[in-house]
Design a protein around this motif. Structure first.
Motif, short mmCIF file in Angstrom:
data_model
loop_
_atom_site.label_atom_id
_atom_site.label_comp_id
_atom_site.label_asym_id
_atom_site.label_seq_id
_atom_site.Cartn_x
_atom_site.Cartn_y
_atom_site.Cartn_z
N GLY A 1 6.52 13.84 1.22
CA GLY A 1 6.05 13.13 0.04
C GLY A 1 5.25 14.01 -0.89
N LEU A 2 4.38 14.86 -0.35
CA LEU A 2 3.57 15.74 -1.18
C LEU A 2 4.40 16.87 -1.78
N ILE A 3 5.38 17.36 -1.05
CA ILE A 3 6.25 18.40 -1.59
C ILE A 3 7.06 17.86 -2.76
N VAL A 4 7.57 16.65 -2.63
CA VAL A 4 8.39 16.05 -3.69
C VAL A 4 7.54 15.69 -4.90
N ALA A 5 6.30 15.26 -4.68
CA ALA A 5 5.48 14.72 -5.76
C ALA A 5 4.70 15.78 -6.52
N THR A 6 4.68 17.02 -6.04
CA THR A 6 3.89 18.06 -6.68
C THR A 6 4.77 19.24 -7.07
N ARG A 7 4.21 20.12 -7.89
CA ARG A 7 4.95 21.29 -8.37
C ARG A 7 4.30 22.61 -8.00
N SER A 8 3.21 22.58 -7.25
CA SER A 8 2.51 23.80 -6.90
C SER A 8 3.41 24.72 -6.06
N ARG A 9 3.25 26.00 -6.26
CA ARG A 9 4.02 26.96 -5.46
C ARG A 9 3.57 26.94 -4.00
N TRP A 10 2.38 26.39 -3.75
CA TRP A 10 1.86 26.33 -2.38
C TRP A 10 2.21 25.02 -1.68
N ARG A 11 2.96 24.14 -2.31
CA ARG A 11 3.20 22.81 -1.74
C ARG A 11 3.96 22.87 -0.41
N TRP A 12 4.72 23.93 -0.18
CA TRP A 12 5.48 24.02 1.07
C TRP A 12 4.57 24.21 2.28
N LEU A 13 3.32 24.58 2.05
CA LEU A 13 2.38 24.71 3.16
C LEU A 13 2.07 23.36 3.80
N TRP A 14 2.41 22.27 3.13
CA TRP A 14 2.22 20.95 3.74
C TRP A 14 3.07 20.78 4.99
N LEU A 15 4.10 21.58 5.14
CA LEU A 15 4.92 21.51 6.35
C LEU A 15 4.14 21.93 7.60
N LEU A 16 2.99 22.59 7.40
CA LEU A 16 2.16 22.94 8.55
C LEU A 16 1.62 21.70 9.25
N HIS A 17 1.44 20.62 8.48
CA HIS A 17 0.91 19.40 9.09
C HIS A 17 1.84 18.84 10.16
N PRO A 18 3.13 18.60 9.87
CA PRO A 18 4.00 18.13 10.96
C PRO A 18 4.21 19.18 12.05
N LEU A 19 4.18 20.47 11.69
CA LEU A 19 4.35 21.51 12.71
C LEU A 19 3.19 21.49 13.71
N VAL A 20 1.96 21.45 13.19
CA VAL A 20 0.79 21.39 14.07
C VAL A 20 0.80 20.08 14.86
N THR A 21 1.18 18.99 14.21
CA THR A 21 1.23 17.70 14.90
C THR A 21 2.21 17.74 16.06
N LEU A 22 3.37 18.35 15.85
CA LEU A 22 4.37 18.45 16.91
C LEU A 22 3.83 19.22 18.11
N LEU A 23 3.19 20.36 17.84
CA LEU A 23 2.63 21.15 18.94
C LEU A 23 1.52 20.39 19.67
N VAL A 24 0.75 19.60 18.91
CA VAL A 24 -0.36 18.85 19.51
C VAL A 24 0.15 17.73 20.39
N ILE A 25 1.11 16.93 19.89
CA ILE A 25 1.56 15.77 20.67
C ILE A 25 2.32 16.20 21.93
N VAL A 26 2.98 17.35 21.87
CA VAL A 26 3.68 17.85 23.05
C VAL A 26 2.71 18.56 23.98
N GLY A 27 1.81 19.38 23.43
CA GLY A 27 0.88 20.14 24.26
C GLY A 27 -0.14 19.27 24.97
N THR A 28 -0.49 18.12 24.38
CA THR A 28 -1.42 17.21 25.04
C THR A 28 -0.71 16.23 25.96
N ALA A 29 0.61 16.37 26.08
CA ALA A 29 1.44 15.54 26.98
C ALA A 29 1.47 14.08 26.57
N ASN A 30 1.31 13.81 25.27
CA ASN A 30 1.41 12.44 24.78
C ASN A 30 2.83 12.06 24.39
#
Length: 302
Positions: A188-217
């Motif tokens: 949603g943020l990538i689509v709604a914004t034009r900043s050249r840094w907007r692709w860094l928002w993909l770090l949020h789901p990447l970190v979330t994936l590592l967290v939910i798997v690493g914590t065994a949830n």
């Protein structure tokens, strides 16, 4: 999959596309209450949840998905790191999604409506799957050999006895809304914004994936299933296009203004004599607009 066009960052938000605030607050709160009640309704299927967990674990091994233990072992090397992962799991999920919706509501109303519909559809589908397929997370399945990091290192959002936990349904692992909502926030943020840094928002789901798997949830398969549900939602609920606004040229009248017969400051087109040598002479004479005529000896026109 979706339309990537959006308002430029410096354009004022279209207030006409913004829905009434009170209605949206009631809607979001109502959806949250329905979701929580639905998750509670899925409680009580303990035996089925553990049986499904064993099947999911065996399926992942049969298709050679990477083991969840590989991610957890990386986190367990440092107690501070595993504590941060537990904190991220417990505190980022809801606030990040809420802030995402609030920002879109005020700054990108059209994108807000689209994102809210996607999140509502995804959450509804997840709730139905929780009811149809109760699933114990890997931290509760002895066959995985994984550590319940939240109970051991803290903080934890779940009760110590899953079967009697009145605050949350611990047998609703599939699909992972932690990961699904994180992906939607990033997209949603990538689509709604034009900043050249907007692709860094993909770090949020990447970190979330590592967290939910690493914590065994969650299992890897929980994230794969929610990604498939998101793909269906994106295909069914597309971001509506807006008609492009034509640029107003300064020398043309604005829409609705009368068109003048002659634009100010322009001259009548010059009359060409057909001979380059007469250019200077033509400027000192006045020519009649009537067809060329000649006079005879008597002065009469012929």
């Amino acid at each position: 999959m979706m339309y990537a066009g959006s308002e430029p960052a410096d354009r004022e938000p279209d207030s006409s596309a913004r829905p009434p605030l009170v209605r949206e607050l009631l809607l979001v709160v109502g959806l949250f209450v329905i979701y929580k009640l639905g998750r509670q309704a899925a409680n009580g299927h303990v035996d089925e949840a553990y049986r499904n967990a064993g099947n999911v674990w065996d399926f992942e091994r049969s298709v050679h998905l990477p083991g969840e233990a590989a991610v957890q072992s990386l986190l367990l090397h440092d107690e501070t790191l595993i504590h941060l992962a537990n904190t991220y799991y417990a505190t980022v999920h809801f606030p990040a999604t809420l802030l995402f919706l609030v920002w879109l509501y005020w700054r990108r109303p059209r994108h807000y409506m689209w994102s809210r519909r996607i999140l509502a559809a995804l959450t509804g589908a997840a709730l139905a799957l929780h009811l149809l397929f109760p699933l114990a997370p890997p931290r509760l399945l002895a066959a995985t050999g994984l550590v319940d990091t939240a109970q051991v290192y803290g903080p934890s959002v779940y009760g110590a006895t899953p079967a009697t936990d009145s605050m949350a349904n611990q047998f609703a692992a599939m699909p992972s809304l932690h990961f699904g909502w994180a992906v939607m926030v990033a997209v949603g943020l990538i689509v709604a914004t034009r900043s050249r840094w907007r692709w860094l928002w993909l770090l949020h789901p990447l970190v979330t994936l590592l967290v939910i798997v690493g914590t065994a949830n969650h299992y890897w398969l929980d994230s794969i299933v929610v990604s498939a549900l998101l793909a269906v939602a994106f295909a069914a609920l597309r971001l509506p296009r807006t008609d492009p606004v034509p640029a107003h040229l300064p020398w043309l009248p604005a829409p609705g203004e009368p068109v003048p017969s002659a634009l100010p400051g322009t001259a009548e087109p010059a009359v060409s004599t057909g001979y380059a040598g007469y250019a200077g002479y033509a400027g000192s004479r006045t020519y009649s607009s009537s067809p060329y005529t000649s006079k005879g000896p008597t002065g009469a026109r012929r």
